[in-house]
Design an enzyme around this catalytic site. Structure first.
Site, short mmCIF file in Angstrom:
data_model
loop_
_atom_site.label_atom_id
_atom_site.label_comp_id
_atom_site.label_asym_id
_atom_site.label_seq_id
_atom_site.Cartn_x
_atom_site.Cartn_y
_atom_site.Cartn_z
NE ARG A 73 62.50 47.68 -2.99
CZ ARG A 73 63.09 48.34 -1.88
NH1 ARG A 73 64.50 48.48 -2.11
NH2 ARG A 73 62.58 49.03 -1.16
NE ARG A 83 69.22 50.55 1.08
CZ ARG A 83 70.07 51.66 1.29
NH1 ARG A 83 71.07 51.52 1.12
NH2 ARG A 83 69.12 52.78 1.49
N GLY A 84 68.42 51.20 -2.49
CA GLY A 84 68.52 52.41 -2.76
C GLY A 84 68.49 52.70 -4.26
CB ALA A 85 66.55 54.99 -6.38
CG ASP A 132 63.51 55.58 -3.25
OD1 ASP A 132 63.36 56.12 -2.16
OD2 ASP A 132 64.31 54.39 -3.26
CD GLN A 173 65.91 51.09 4.83
OE1 GLN A 173 65.37 51.16 5.94
NE2 GLN A 173 65.16 50.89 3.72
CG ASN A 210 63.43 59.38 0.36
OD1 ASN A 210 64.13 58.67 -0.13
ND2 ASN A 210 63.80 59.74 1.67
CE LYS A 211 62.65 53.05 2.67
NZ LYS A 211 61.93 51.84 1.88
#
Ligand SMILES: CSC[C@H]1O[C@H](OP(=O)(O)O)[C@H](O)[C@@H]1O
Length: 364
Positions: free
Chosen positions: A90, A53-55, A244, A203, A254-255
């Protein structure tokens, strides 16, 4: 980055190109497990289920997923099916579409027999470029930490707050928001990181804390709702977060919870920076709140928690009543007006189209 002295990236292809290895991030921080991906579907699952995960890492994994798909079937229909399958994993990180479109554009003109090798070469390029971009973000962002250090006493650390994980685990290596921290730390600048746990996938608690632990960077894990209190009491010198998808107008997706942190920073005069690799810029939109698709994930990520028991077993428990409905919005959008600046691989700029175009004039 190094893990117990051994250098790792988060993703790496086998010599023969028949498989790609990843670190299974759903098992951190309690277990370090490497998983081998050999098919398109395994790559898609790894992204969808957040083994990776993570862009930037999502983009790199998708690129390698295209290479795995082409080994099985390199026809035009298979190419489109691979692109669509991976794109559907996603919706929010723009790097996914960016990487898939880039690989497809490279492969489409080629004869099918040449596509698997070409896809692997392009995926390797995307991975190597990501590392270089993040190292540059680290250098540019470290200047902010150096400047903050100059305002502190000799024994006072610079206190940086970060949200979620935008470390090397969110990229191929180095990370984005954590890259300036690693660079400054390696220079000997005294610093400390407030790590938002980042519910519901944790995370921060599970990945950022794991990274900083392994690197020896002083840090403290805090509940997501603590940040505003810390800022009110002068305990945060600056915030650095990842993204992201950032719009051409400087709105930052973002998150979930990033927006609330930015509001607290704005209210307390705390600089709020966003580490932004250029593949994460969506040049096609201005208004992030209106136009960025916000992923909604399975409610069990909120209603359940996974952790290690006292006797070392990793267990999952339910924390909500069985009858309570759950909503699980995975991202939010911080309007550009709350962002002090963007840290890109080409330097810092204001969170605006004009600011971004000074660094990326080719996008005019
Ligand atoms: C450098 S991108 C990091 C970014 O990705 C995370 O989302 P997720 O873990 O769901 O992929 C989070 O938004 C981070 O800031």
């Amino acid at each position: 980055m190094k893990i117990d002295g051994a250098a790792y990236r988060t993703i790496w292809p086998a010599e023969d190109g028949r498989s790609v290895s990843i670190i299974d991030q759903t098992r951190l921080p309690h277990d370090f497990a490497v998983v081998s991906l050999t098919t398109l579907d395994e790559a898609a699952h790894a992204i969808r289920a957040m083994l990776v995960r993570g862009a930037p890492l999502i983009g790199a994994t998708a690129a390698y997923g295209m290479a795995l798909a082409m080994r099985a079937d390199a026809g035009d229909a298979a190419l489109e099916r691979a692109h669509a399958t991976l794109l559907a994993t996603r919706p929010t990180a723009i790097n996914l579409r960016w990487a898939l479109d880039r690989v497809r554009a490279k492969l489409a003109p080629l004869p099918p027999a040449a596509r698997a090798e070409a896809a692997l070469i392009e995926a390797d390029l995307i991975a190597d470029e990501d590392v270089a971009i993040n190292q540059a973000i680290g250098e540019h962002g470290a200047a902010l930490i150096r400047a903050a250090a100059a305002e502190k006493g000799p024994d006072e650390p610079v206190n940086v707050l970060t949200h979620c994980n935008a470390g090397w685990l969110a990229t191929v290596d180095w990370g984005t928001a954590l890259a300036p921290i690693y660079v400054a730390f390696e220079e000997g600048i005294r610093l400390h990181v407030w790590v938002d746990e980042t519910r519901p996938r944790n995370q921060g608690a599970s990945l950022t804390a794991w990274e900083l632990n392994h690197h020896g960077v002083p840090h403290t894990v805090v509940a997501d709702n603590v940040g505003g209190h810390l800022m009110q009491h002068g305990m945060v010198d600056l915030c650095i977060v990842g993204t992201d998808r950032t719009t051409a107008g400087g709105d930052v997706c973002n998150k979930i919870g990033t927006y609330l942190k930015a509001l607290a920073a704005h209210d307390n005069g705390v600089p709020f920076y966003v580490a932004l690799p250029s593949p994460t810029i969506d040049w096609g939109i201005e208004d992030g709140v209106r136009d960025i698709p916000i992923e909604q994930r399975d409610g069990r990520e909120v209603s359940e928690m996974t952790g290690r028991t006292a006797d070392g077993r990793v267990e999952t428990v339910r924390i909500t009543p069985d009858g309570s409905p759950v909503a699980n919005y995975a991202f939010d959008v911080t309007p550009a007006r709350l962002v002090t600046g963007l840290i890109t691989e080409r330097g810092l700029c204001p969170a605006s189209r004009a600011g971004l175009l000074t660094l990326f004039p080719e996008q005019r």
